[in-house]
Design an enzyme around this catalytic site. Structure first.
Site, PDB file in Angstrom:
ATOM      1  N   TYR A 150       0.835  -1.217   0.000  1.00 44.43           N
ATOM      2  CA  TYR A 150       0.000   0.000   0.000  1.00 44.43           C
ATOM      3  C   TYR A 150       0.867   1.265   0.000  1.00 44.43           C
ATOM      4  O   TYR A 150       0.564   2.241  -0.682  1.00 44.43           O
ATOM      5  CB  TYR A 150      -0.944   0.003   1.201  1.00 44.43           C
ATOM      6  N   ARG A 157       1.268   6.424  -7.001  1.00 47.48           N
ATOM      7  CA  ARG A 157       0.083   7.237  -7.336  1.00 47.48           C
ATOM      8  C   ARG A 157       0.464   8.707  -7.484  1.00 47.48           C
ATOM      9  O   ARG A 157       0.112   9.354  -8.470  1.00 47.48           O
ATOM     10  CB  ARG A 157      -0.981   7.042  -6.254  1.00 47.48           C
ATOM     11  N   TYR A 209      -1.420  12.833   6.867  1.00 46.17           N
ATOM     12  CA  TYR A 209      -0.975  11.785   7.795  1.00 46.17           C
ATOM     13  C   TYR A 209       0.515  11.947   8.073  1.00 46.17           C
ATOM     14  O   TYR A 209       1.290  12.251   7.165  1.00 46.17           O
ATOM     15  CB  TYR A 209      -1.179  10.390   7.172  1.00 46.17           C
ATOM     16  N   ARG A 222     -11.822  13.054   1.978  1.00 45.62           N
ATOM     17  CA  ARG A 222     -12.701  12.131   2.721  1.00 45.62           C
ATOM     18  C   ARG A 222     -14.055  11.950   2.049  1.00 45.62           C
ATOM     19  O   ARG A 222     -14.702  10.923   2.213  1.00 45.62           O
ATOM     20  CB  ARG A 222     -12.907  12.655   4.142  1.00 45.62           C
ATOM     21  N   GLU A 330     -14.036  -1.617   6.398  1.00 50.73           N
ATOM     22  CA  GLU A 330     -14.037  -0.270   5.812  1.00 50.73           C
ATOM     23  C   GLU A 330     -15.350  -0.133   5.037  1.00 50.73           C
ATOM     24  O   GLU A 330     -15.850  -1.123   4.496  1.00 50.73           O
ATOM     25  CB  GLU A 330     -12.832  -0.109   4.879  1.00 50.73           C
TER      26      GLU A 330
HETATM   27  C1  3EB Z   1      -7.879   5.697   5.735  1.00 51.78           C
HETATM   28  O1  3EB Z   1      -8.781   6.406   6.168  1.00 51.78           O
HETATM   29  C2  3EB Z   1      -8.261   4.319   5.303  1.00 51.78           C
HETATM   30  O2  3EB Z   1      -5.321   5.576  -0.249  1.00 51.78           O
HETATM   31  O3  3EB Z   1      -6.942   6.167  -1.577  1.00 51.78           O
HETATM   32  C3  3EB Z   1      -9.380   4.979   2.591  1.00 51.78           C
HETATM   33  C4  3EB Z   1      -9.758   5.600   1.398  1.00 51.78           C
HETATM   34  C5  3EB Z   1      -8.073   4.610   2.780  1.00 51.78           C
HETATM   35  C6  3EB Z   1      -8.818   5.834   0.382  1.00 51.78           C
HETATM   36  C7  3EB Z   1      -6.522   5.751  -0.492  1.00 51.78           C
HETATM   37  C8  3EB Z   1      -7.136   4.846   1.764  1.00 51.78           C
HETATM   38  C9  3EB Z   1      -7.512   5.455   0.575  1.00 51.78           C
HETATM   39  O4  3EB Z   1      -6.698   6.049   5.691  1.00 51.78           O
HETATM   40  C10 3EB Z   1      -7.632   3.915   4.028  1.00 51.78           C
END
Ligand code: 3EB
Length: 340
Positions: A150, A157, A209, A222, A330
């Site tokens: 990931y 990406r 993050y 989000r 999820e």
């Molecule tokens: C998170 O909240 C969970 O890398 O595109 C959720 C939605 C998550 C999209 C992405 C990753 C992605 O971090 C993981």
């Protein structure tokens, strides 16, 4: 069948409906010239020529026969293929899908190629604004620390996203398959006009993050509100039991479901400040996809959802791997959809 009114009162653009339908209606859906996309799930979903048909090899969980997912426009649709990109459009919205094999150079390079291809494809048309994107890949948490797949995907990406407007990240899902097929599957919804990203006050924005989660923070919003005037639902990104930036409730799938639903409720509340006409709670216009890591958790997840959600909320449980090992579930979906 009664058709709920699309939520945007003063809609000026043709709307887009989202919903699940019985799999045996597939031919009828694809015969409908207003259908933008139809998605079939699991190993038994067929391969078809129609560019609007997408086969997603995530296995449905639970007793019920797996539905298909249908995106239907108020306007007629045309579709085609441009090399490896399958597309369809109603003139304002664009569905597209792309699959890139991982070669010897791995998932990072596949992600870079996929996003560069997507960027070039979008830049060449008049619907360049990415609203929502789904990324499905095998074995998402394989590998240690910064070599984890990931994390390599996140690096690739961004490397491929040069042509993108980084200030307008799309809503997204990135989830793992269990099928051992090293092929990155990417599909998306783009628009003539830009959408309006929504962040969650309970969560640190993913693109902020801290370093502990990898060298490249994940590139997504989000949630996404549609372009102003479009009669379309709120698009909810993959959402898990993360508060701040930390995973919560390791080992308890029930508590993770509750935390995830709290995050979704918070996103809906936040979006409603910009779009007060959105329904206050998840309902018939909020079809959800529920990604479950361990099939033996499926029943507990379903029971927890039954206890918390209005019975009208359509939900599809899929066997998939969340991108942090401790996360067992999820959920993504849309909210405020006129239903097909
Ligand atoms: C998170 O909240 C969970 O890398 O595109 C959720 C939605 C998550 C999209 C992405 C990753 C992605 O971090 C993981």
């Amino acid at each position: 069948m009664s058709r709920p009114q699309p939520f945007a009162g003063a809609a000026t653009l043709p709307g887009l409906e989202f919903g699940y339908a019985p799999a045996d209606t597939r031919a009828r859906q694809l015969a409908d010239p207003h259908v933008l996309a139809v998605i079939g799930f699991g190993a038994h979903a067929p391969v078809l020529d129609d560019p609007r048909w997408l086969r997603v090899p995530l296995q449905p969980l639970g007793a019920q026969a797996a539905p298909i997912e249908v995106w239907r426009s108020a306007a007629p649709v045309r579709s085609g293929r441009d090399g490896d990109v399958a597309w369809s459009t109603d003139g304002n919205l664009l569905f597209g899908a792309l699959e890139i094999d991982e070669l010897d150079d791995g998932l990072e390079a596949a992600a870079r190629r996929a996003y560069a291809r997507l960027g070039a494809f979008l830049a060449g048309g008049d619907m360049p604004h990415l609203l929502r994107i789904w990324n499905y890949m095998d074995a998402i948490t394989l590998g240690e620390e910064d070599a984890e797949r990931y994390r390599r995907f996140c690096v690739g990406r961004v490397a491929g996203m040069e042509a993108f407007d980084a200030a307008r990240l799309p809503a997204a899902t990135a989830i793992g398959r269990h099928d051992g097929v090293r092929r990155l599957q990417v599909y998306w919804l783009a628009a003539r006009e830009p959408g309006r990203p929504v962040e969650n006050p309970r969560q640190v924005s993913a693109y902020r993050y801290p370093r502990q989660y990898g060298p490249q923070a994940p590139s997504f919003a989000r949630a996404m509100l549609p372009p102003a005037g479009a009669s379309m639902p709120l698009l909810l990104s993959g959402t898990a039991a993360i508060v701040g930036h930390a995973s919560q409730h390791s080992g308890s799938v029930q508590a993770q479901v509750d935390e995830t639903l709290a995050n979704l409720a918070s996103l809906v509340d936040t979006a409603r400040r910009q779009s007060p006409e959105l329904p206050a709670v998840l309902g018939a216009g909020s079809p959800l996809k529920v990604y479950v890591r361990d099939p033996s958790d499926a029943e507990a997840v379903a029971t927890r959802l039954d206890a918390s959600l209005d019975p009208s909320v359509p939900r599809l449980l899929l066997h998939a791997q969340v991108c942090r090992r401790e996360l067992l579930v999820e959920i993504d979906g849309v909210h405020g959809a006129a239903t097909t």
